[in-house]
Design a protein around this motif. Sequence first.
Motif, mmCIF file in Angstrom:
data_model
loop_
_atom_site.group_PDB
_atom_site.id
_atom_site.type_symbol
_atom_site.label_atom_id
_atom_site.label_comp_id
_atom_site.label_asym_id
_atom_site.label_seq_id
_atom_site.Cartn_x
_atom_site.Cartn_y
_atom_site.Cartn_z
ATOM 1 N N LEU A 1 7.936 2.592 -14.304
ATOM 2 C CA LEU A 1 6.865 3.335 -13.638
ATOM 3 C C LEU A 1 7.373 3.968 -12.349
ATOM 4 C CD1 LEU A 1 3.891 0.819 -13.934
ATOM 5 C CD2 LEU A 1 4.221 2.908 -15.231
ATOM 6 N N PRO A 2 6.847 5.140 -12.015
ATOM 7 C CA PRO A 2 7.187 5.719 -10.707
ATOM 8 C C PRO A 2 6.685 4.802 -9.587
ATOM 9 C CG PRO A 2 6.009 7.305 -12.086
ATOM 10 C CD PRO A 2 5.975 5.998 -12.797
ATOM 11 N N LEU A 3 7.338 4.875 -8.441
ATOM 12 C CA LEU A 3 7.026 3.981 -7.328
ATOM 13 C C LEU A 3 5.566 4.077 -6.899
ATOM 14 C CD1 LEU A 3 8.114 1.914 -5.334
ATOM 15 C CD2 LEU A 3 8.726 3.808 -3.830
ATOM 16 N N GLY A 4 5.010 5.269 -6.826
ATOM 17 C CA GLY A 4 3.614 5.438 -6.417
ATOM 18 C C GLY A 4 2.647 4.757 -7.376
ATOM 19 N N GLN A 5 2.873 4.908 -8.652
ATOM 20 C CA GLN A 5 2.005 4.282 -9.643
ATOM 21 C C GLN A 5 2.148 2.762 -9.616
ATOM 22 O OE1 GLN A 5 2.669 5.754 -13.592
ATOM 23 N NE2 GLN A 5 0.746 4.943 -14.379
ATOM 24 N N LEU A 6 3.370 2.297 -9.466
ATOM 25 C CA LEU A 6 3.603 0.854 -9.376
ATOM 26 C C LEU A 6 2.930 0.272 -8.136
ATOM 27 C CD1 LEU A 6 4.899 -1.619 -10.587
ATOM 28 C CD2 LEU A 6 7.002 -1.034 -9.393
ATOM 29 N N LEU A 7 2.970 1.008 -7.045
ATOM 30 C CA LEU A 7 2.319 0.553 -5.820
ATOM 31 C C LEU A 7 0.807 0.448 -6.010
ATOM 32 C CD1 LEU A 7 2.731 -0.277 -2.901
ATOM 33 C CD2 LEU A 7 2.616 2.121 -2.264
ATOM 34 N N ARG A 8 0.199 1.396 -6.705
ATOM 35 C CA ARG A 8 -1.241 1.320 -6.989
ATOM 36 C C ARG A 8 -1.571 0.092 -7.834
ATOM 37 N NH1 ARG A 8 -0.646 6.862 -7.210
ATOM 38 N NH2 ARG A 8 -0.438 6.909 -9.452
ATOM 39 N N TRP A 9 -0.752 -0.193 -8.845
ATOM 40 C CA TRP A 9 -0.961 -1.392 -9.654
ATOM 41 C C TRP A 9 -0.836 -2.643 -8.795
ATOM 42 C CZ3 TRP A 9 -2.882 -2.332 -14.285
ATOM 43 C CH2 TRP A 9 -2.917 -1.306 -15.231
ATOM 44 N N HIS A 10 0.173 -2.654 -7.952
ATOM 45 C CA HIS A 10 0.424 -3.819 -7.094
ATOM 46 C C HIS A 10 -0.767 -4.068 -6.179
ATOM 47 C CE1 HIS A 10 2.998 -6.581 -4.781
ATOM 48 N NE2 HIS A 10 3.850 -6.485 -5.779
ATOM 49 N N LEU A 11 -1.274 -3.028 -5.563
ATOM 50 C CA LEU A 11 -2.423 -3.169 -4.667
ATOM 51 C C LEU A 11 -3.669 -3.617 -5.432
ATOM 52 C CD1 LEU A 11 -1.895 -0.028 -2.419
ATOM 53 C CD2 LEU A 11 -1.684 -2.420 -1.705
ATOM 54 N N GLY A 12 -3.856 -3.094 -6.629
ATOM 55 C CA GLY A 12 -5.033 -3.442 -7.418
ATOM 56 C C GLY A 12 -4.990 -4.835 -8.002
ATOM 57 N N LEU A 13 -3.819 -5.236 -8.502
ATOM 58 C CA LEU A 13 -3.709 -6.540 -9.153
ATOM 59 C C LEU A 13 -3.571 -7.688 -8.159
ATOM 60 C CD1 LEU A 13 -1.384 -5.618 -12.145
ATOM 61 C CD2 LEU A 13 -3.837 -6.090 -12.205
ATOM 62 N N LEU A 14 -3.157 -7.389 -6.952
ATOM 63 C CA LEU A 14 -3.004 -8.424 -5.938
ATOM 64 C C LEU A 14 -3.955 -8.195 -4.762
ATOM 65 C CD1 LEU A 14 0.878 -8.855 -5.865
ATOM 66 C CD2 LEU A 14 -0.810 -10.276 -7.016
ATOM 67 N N ALA A 15 -5.170 -7.841 -5.075
ATOM 68 C CA ALA A 15 -6.149 -7.548 -4.020
ATOM 69 C C ALA A 15 -6.393 -8.759 -3.123
ATOM 70 C CB ALA A 15 -7.460 -7.075 -4.642
ATOM 71 N N SER A 16 -6.511 -9.932 -3.693
ATOM 72 C CA SER A 16 -6.744 -11.144 -2.893
ATOM 73 C C SER A 16 -5.536 -11.470 -2.021
ATOM 74 C CB SER A 16 -7.054 -12.336 -3.795
ATOM 75 O OG SER A 16 -8.246 -12.103 -4.518
ATOM 76 N N SER A 17 -4.347 -11.277 -2.553
ATOM 77 C CA SER A 17 -3.124 -11.535 -1.780
ATOM 78 C C SER A 17 -3.034 -10.602 -0.584
ATOM 79 C CB SER A 17 -1.885 -11.344 -2.659
ATOM 80 O OG SER A 17 -1.907 -12.238 -3.738
ATOM 81 N N ASN A 18 -3.329 -9.333 -0.805
ATOM 82 C CA ASN A 18 -3.275 -8.356 0.286
ATOM 83 C C ASN A 18 -4.313 -8.670 1.361
ATOM 84 O OD1 ASN A 18 -1.220 -6.260 -0.434
ATOM 85 N ND2 ASN A 18 -2.440 -6.191 -2.297
ATOM 86 N N ALA A 19 -5.534 -8.954 0.944
ATOM 87 C CA ALA A 19 -6.606 -9.242 1.910
ATOM 88 C C ALA A 19 -6.322 -10.533 2.662
ATOM 89 C CB ALA A 19 -7.949 -9.336 1.180
ATOM 90 N N ALA A 20 -5.859 -11.555 1.965
ATOM 91 C CA ALA A 20 -5.602 -12.844 2.615
ATOM 92 C C ALA A 20 -4.433 -12.757 3.587
ATOM 93 C CB ALA A 20 -5.341 -13.913 1.556
ATOM 94 N N LEU A 21 -3.440 -11.920 3.284
ATOM 95 C CA LEU A 21 -2.321 -11.715 4.206
ATOM 96 C C LEU A 21 -2.838 -11.214 5.553
ATOM 97 C CD1 LEU A 21 1.048 -9.989 3.467
ATOM 98 C CD2 LEU A 21 -0.250 -9.331 5.446
ATOM 99 N N VAL A 22 -3.669 -10.199 5.519
ATOM 100 C CA VAL A 22 -4.183 -9.613 6.757
ATOM 101 C C VAL A 22 -5.139 -10.570 7.471
ATOM 102 C CG1 VAL A 22 -5.519 -7.697 7.731
ATOM 103 C CG2 VAL A 22 -3.859 -7.256 5.920
ATOM 104 N N LEU A 23 -6.061 -11.147 6.724
ATOM 105 C CA LEU A 23 -7.040 -12.044 7.355
ATOM 106 C C LEU A 23 -6.373 -13.263 7.988
ATOM 107 C CD1 LEU A 23 -9.929 -11.872 4.743
ATOM 108 C CD2 LEU A 23 -9.844 -10.818 7.008
ATOM 109 N N ALA A 24 -5.451 -13.882 7.278
ATOM 110 C CA ALA A 24 -4.772 -15.051 7.838
ATOM 111 C C ALA A 24 -3.852 -14.652 8.987
ATOM 112 C CB ALA A 24 -3.986 -15.772 6.753
ATOM 113 N N GLY A 25 -3.248 -13.475 8.899
ATOM 114 C CA GLY A 25 -2.364 -13.009 9.960
ATOM 115 C C GLY A 25 -3.078 -12.728 11.271
ATOM 116 N N VAL A 26 -4.355 -12.453 11.211
ATOM 117 C CA VAL A 26 -5.148 -12.192 12.423
ATOM 118 C C VAL A 26 -5.614 -13.505 13.064
ATOM 119 C CG1 VAL A 26 -7.289 -11.112 13.250
ATOM 120 C CG2 VAL A 26 -5.844 -9.911 11.640
#
Length: 189
Positions: free
Chosen positions: A71-96
């Motif tokens: 997959l192109p990098l942009g498309q892979l990044l969209r999948w990554h953000l969508g499939l790991l939504a909880s991981s992304n949100a928890a990273l920011v929330l816990a980091g604050v």
Amino acid sequence: MGSWVPSWVAYLAVAAAGMLAHPLLHRALPAQTRPVSGTMTAAMLGMLAGLAVDASRGRLALLASLCGGDLPLGQLLRWHLGLLASSNAALVLAGVLPMLWRARTCASPATGRCLFPTLLCLGFMLAGMNLGMPLLLQSQDLRGGSSGLPSMLAAMQAGMAWGAVAALALLRAVAGVPCALAKAAHPRS
């Protein structure tokens, strides 16, 4: 890299190097430009907690297979953000959380000055986590092969660690600019 070393071991070594570089850069920064201590650790723990939620939804195996695809990098990044939504949100929330804890225990002007460096560090960690696997795979020319879940997770950790290091390096470079300009404006005679 030789085939006798699994890619996840190499990625964990890259993550460990970033985690060792982080405190060295953190201490070298002027106090007013430092993220709150504990930001990187809290963000990594938050990401792991979010990852448990994402894993319970069966998303990790799909993402691991996509990371090894063409997959192109942009498309892979969209999948990554969508499939790991909880991981992304928890990273920011816990980091604050370390910043909020510091504000609660000692309301000082220093807490407000830490806001931008802390958010910058978290933003770079988030970008590093989401770009870690695709970029490490591309650097090793492993596209088209299955990267596997351990490799994906180790690469995410490496991306987060080096994202934090990149943010600190940027803060250090920016903090050094006024000093360099002041020296240029007032050269010693």
